[in-house]
Design a protein around this motif. Structure first.
Motif, PDB file in Angstrom:
ATOM      1  N   GLY A 118       0.816  -1.218   0.000  1.00 27.94           N
ATOM      2  CA  GLY A 118       0.000   0.000   0.000  1.00 27.94           C
ATOM      3  C   GLY A 118       0.844   1.260   0.000  1.00 27.94           C
ATOM      4  N   HIS A 119       1.962   1.249   0.750  1.00 31.58           N
ATOM      5  CA  HIS A 119       2.851   2.415   0.771  1.00 31.58           C
ATOM      6  C   HIS A 119       3.387   2.696  -0.637  1.00 31.58           C
ATOM      7  N   THR A 120       3.807   1.631  -1.320  1.00 33.54           N
ATOM      8  CA  THR A 120       4.355   1.794  -2.660  1.00 33.54           C
ATOM      9  C   THR A 120       3.271   2.262  -3.628  1.00 33.54           C
ATOM     10  N   THR A 121       2.063   1.732  -3.483  1.00 37.02           N
ATOM     11  CA  THR A 121       0.952   2.192  -4.309  1.00 37.02           C
ATOM     12  C   THR A 121       0.723   3.683  -4.101  1.00 37.02           C
ATOM     13  N   GLY A 122       0.738   4.120  -2.847  1.00 32.21           N
ATOM     14  CA  GLY A 122       0.542   5.545  -2.559  1.00 32.21           C
ATOM     15  C   GLY A 122       1.590   6.405  -3.223  1.00 32.21           C
ATOM     16  N   ALA A 123       2.851   6.035  -3.046  1.00 35.99           N
ATOM     17  CA  ALA A 123       3.943   6.826  -3.608  1.00 35.99           C
ATOM     18  C   ALA A 123       3.898   6.836  -5.132  1.00 35.99           C
ATOM     19  N   PHE A 124       3.725   5.665  -5.730  1.00 39.48           N
ATOM     20  CA  PHE A 124       3.731   5.592  -7.188  1.00 39.48           C
ATOM     21  C   PHE A 124       2.484   6.198  -7.806  1.00 39.48           C
ATOM     22  N   SER A 125       1.375   6.228  -7.088  1.00 44.11           N
ATOM     23  CA  SER A 125       0.181   6.863  -7.657  1.00 44.11           C
ATOM     24  C   SER A 125       0.480   8.332  -7.946  1.00 44.11           C
ATOM     25  N   GLY A 126       1.116   9.016  -7.006  1.00 39.32           N
ATOM     26  CA  GLY A 126       1.479  10.417  -7.228  1.00 39.32           C
ATOM     27  C   GLY A 126       2.554  10.581  -8.279  1.00 39.32           C
ATOM     28  N   ALA A 127       3.596   9.763  -8.203  1.00 41.43           N
ATOM     29  CA  ALA A 127       4.718   9.895  -9.140  1.00 41.43           C
ATOM     30  C   ALA A 127       4.306   9.590 -10.574  1.00 41.43           C
ATOM     31  N   ILE A 128       3.540   8.540 -10.765  1.00 41.67           N
ATOM     32  CA  ILE A 128       3.093   8.176 -12.119  1.00 41.67           C
ATOM     33  C   ILE A 128       2.156   9.245 -12.666  1.00 41.67           C
ATOM     34  N   PHE A 129       1.217   9.700 -11.836  1.00 36.65           N
ATOM     35  CA  PHE A 129       0.290  10.739 -12.292  1.00 36.65           C
ATOM     36  C   PHE A 129       1.055  11.986 -12.732  1.00 36.65           C
ATOM     37  N   LEU A 130       1.950  12.466 -11.874  1.00 38.59           N
ATOM     38  CA  LEU A 130       2.715  13.668 -12.201  1.00 38.59           C
ATOM     39  C   LEU A 130       3.535  13.486 -13.467  1.00 38.59           C
ATOM     40  N   SER A 131       4.151  12.324 -13.608  1.00 38.79           N
ATOM     41  CA  SER A 131       4.998  12.057 -14.773  1.00 38.79           C
ATOM     42  C   SER A 131       4.198  12.032 -16.068  1.00 38.79           C
ATOM     43  N   ILE A 132       3.064  11.358 -16.053  1.00 35.04           N
ATOM     44  CA  ILE A 132       2.262  11.256 -17.278  1.00 35.04           C
ATOM     45  C   ILE A 132       1.553  12.575 -17.567  1.00 35.04           C
ATOM     46  N   ARG A 133       0.939  13.152 -16.562  1.00 35.61           N
ATOM     47  CA  ARG A 133       0.113  14.351 -16.778  1.00 35.61           C
ATOM     48  C   ARG A 133       0.956  15.580 -17.094  1.00 35.61           C
ATOM     49  N   TYR A 134       2.064  15.765 -16.371  1.00 39.81           N
ATOM     50  CA  TYR A 134       2.807  17.022 -16.485  1.00 39.81           C
ATOM     51  C   TYR A 134       4.211  16.895 -17.070  1.00 39.81           C
ATOM     52  N   GLY A 135       4.718  15.694 -17.267  1.00 30.73           N
ATOM     53  CA  GLY A 135       5.966  15.557 -18.000  1.00 30.73           C
ATOM     54  C   GLY A 135       7.169  15.032 -17.248  1.00 30.73           C
ATOM     55  N   TRP A 136       8.270  14.959 -17.984  1.00 33.96           N
ATOM     56  CA  TRP A 136       9.493  14.314 -17.526  1.00 33.96           C
ATOM     57  C   TRP A 136      10.140  15.016 -16.341  1.00 33.96           C
ATOM     58  N   LYS A 137       9.951  16.331 -16.180  1.00 39.86           N
ATOM     59  CA  LYS A 137      10.563  17.032 -15.041  1.00 39.86           C
ATOM     60  C   LYS A 137      10.052  16.463 -13.728  1.00 39.86           C
ATOM     61  N   TYR A 138       8.785  16.118 -13.704  1.00 41.02           N
ATOM     62  CA  TYR A 138       8.203  15.513 -12.504  1.00 41.02           C
ATOM     63  C   TYR A 138       8.700  14.088 -12.332  1.00 41.02           C
ATOM     64  N   ALA A 139       8.886  13.381 -13.432  1.00 39.08           N
ATOM     65  CA  ALA A 139       9.390  12.012 -13.368  1.00 39.08           C
ATOM     66  C   ALA A 139      10.790  11.992 -12.753  1.00 39.08           C
ATOM     67  N   LEU A 140      11.626  12.932 -13.166  1.00 43.88           N
ATOM     68  CA  LEU A 140      12.994  12.988 -12.643  1.00 43.88           C
ATOM     69  C   LEU A 140      13.023  13.219 -11.136  1.00 43.88           C
ATOM     70  N   CYS A 141      12.057  13.957 -10.643  1.00 39.76           N
ATOM     71  CA  CYS A 141      12.014  14.284  -9.225  1.00 39.76           C
ATOM     72  C   CYS A 141      11.298  13.209  -8.409  1.00 39.76           C
TER      73      CYS A 141
END
Length: 187
Positions: A118-141
């Motif tokens: 569940g912890h990993t799901t929580g973290a990756f839900s935000g990271a994946i959303f930011l990366s897909i929706r707003y781009g690679w700069k968010y993915a890098l972070c």
């Protein structure tokens, strides 16, 4: 309309990338300070887990920052759907679907509901959303921070590696199915 609602609307209309990020990082700093005060005598191993726990909430909460300063209503709806799906899938497995597929191991340090993390799901839900929706700069972070959360779950013996990998797969597939790239014309 109550005065509080009017004030909130005025604050959101004045939201910029700079002040929204500042407010977010001040709140995150406050969380770290509280944890330092409460857990100051804990071991290094415990601190790794505490930091992972903070980031599993901090990463998806950061989604609010670009959503607010870009005034991204479609992104808000996409994130809510995405969260409902990934959290729903995760908990469906934890509460019985895992038994149907024969995936019902105990956690490495004991306890049930190991698969998926569940912890990993929580973290990756935000990271994946930011990366897909707003781009690679968010993915890098945020993707490295999300991987760190997954690492902390394995390191602290809270999950097996496959629990963490399953959460990453759930978030990634759901993200590509449910999240669309932000277009400036949407704002």
């Amino acid at each position: 309309m109550p005065i509080a609602n009017i004030k909130l609307i005025q604050v959101m209309q004045k939201a910029t990338m700079k002040n929204t990020n500042l407010i977010y990082f001040l709140c995150l700093s406050f969380v770290f300070i509280i944890n330092i005060l409460i857990n100051s005598k804990e071991s290094y191993q415990t601190w790794i887990e505490i930091i992972g726990t903070i980031f599993q909430i901090a990463i998806p909460m950061y989604v609010l920052v670009p959503v607010i300063w870009k005034k991204d209503k479609k992104g808000t709806i996409q994130m809510l759907r995405f969260l409902l799906v990934v959290i729903g899938i995760t908990w469906a497995f934890k509460l019985g679907l895992g038994q149907v597929f024969g995936i019902n191991e105990m956690r490495p340090r004991g306890g049930s509901m190991s698969f998926p993390s569940g912890h990993t799901t929580g973290a990756f839900s935000g990271a994946i959303f930011l990366s897909i929706r707003y781009g690679w700069k968010y993915a890098l972070c945020f993707l490295p921070l999300a991987f760190f959360v997954g690492f902390t779950r394995i390191y602290s013996l809270a999950h097996w590696p496959r629990d963490v990998i399953a959460s990453i797969v759930i978030c990634t597939i759901s993200g590509f199915l449910l999240v669309k790239r932000f277009q400036k014309t949407e704002a």
